[in-house]
Write an enzyme that holds these catalytic residues in place. Sequence first.
Site, short mmCIF file in Angstrom:
data_model
loop_
_atom_site.label_atom_id
_atom_site.label_comp_id
_atom_site.label_asym_id
_atom_site.label_seq_id
_atom_site.Cartn_x
_atom_site.Cartn_y
_atom_site.Cartn_z
N GLY A 189 0.83 -1.19 0.00
CA GLY A 189 0.00 0.00 0.00
C GLY A 189 0.87 1.25 0.00
O GLY A 189 2.03 1.21 -0.41
N LEU A 190 0.32 2.34 0.46
CA LEU A 190 1.09 3.59 0.54
C LEU A 190 1.77 3.64 1.90
O LEU A 190 1.38 4.39 2.80
CB LEU A 190 0.19 4.81 0.34
CG LEU A 190 -0.09 5.17 -1.10
CD1 LEU A 190 -0.97 6.40 -1.18
CD2 LEU A 190 1.19 5.39 -1.87
N HIS A 191 2.77 2.79 2.05
CA HIS A 191 3.51 2.70 3.29
C HIS A 191 5.00 2.63 2.95
O HIS A 191 5.38 2.06 1.94
CB HIS A 191 3.10 1.46 4.08
CG HIS A 191 3.80 1.33 5.39
ND1 HIS A 191 3.57 2.20 6.43
CD2 HIS A 191 4.72 0.45 5.81
CE1 HIS A 191 4.34 1.84 7.45
NE2 HIS A 191 5.05 0.79 7.10
N ALA A 192 5.81 3.24 3.77
CA ALA A 192 7.27 3.19 3.63
C ALA A 192 7.75 3.61 2.24
O ALA A 192 7.52 4.73 1.82
CB ALA A 192 7.80 1.83 4.04
N PRO A 213 6.90 2.86 -1.04
CA PRO A 213 5.96 3.38 -2.03
C PRO A 213 5.44 4.78 -1.68
O PRO A 213 5.28 5.62 -2.56
CB PRO A 213 4.83 2.36 -2.04
CG PRO A 213 5.48 1.10 -1.58
CD PRO A 213 6.50 1.53 -0.56
#
Length: 90
Positions: free
Chosen positions: A13-16, A18
């Site tokens: 997902g939109l974590h770290a 990305p």
Amino acid sequence: MPERTVVIASRTGLHARPAKIFVEAAARQGTPVRIRVGDGKPVPANSILAVLALGAVHGTEVTLDADGPDADTALDSLAELLARDLDADE
């Protein structure tokens, strides 16, 4: 105001990583871009903390919006980025 809706393709997902790639790309745009999940409050796409706080996981549908002369170009570029698995781009 133009908008683009896209499904997050990155496995994490939109974590770290990305999220960092997305935020850096948003910051390079010539116009301010905002991102939201569902009917939630839009947040600045160039803010790592705001983007992480969205909690957007793989498969989450997000909406990008921008206003200005280059809004469509910025939105197309960022939507294309989110539609790729940024984890696989290592």
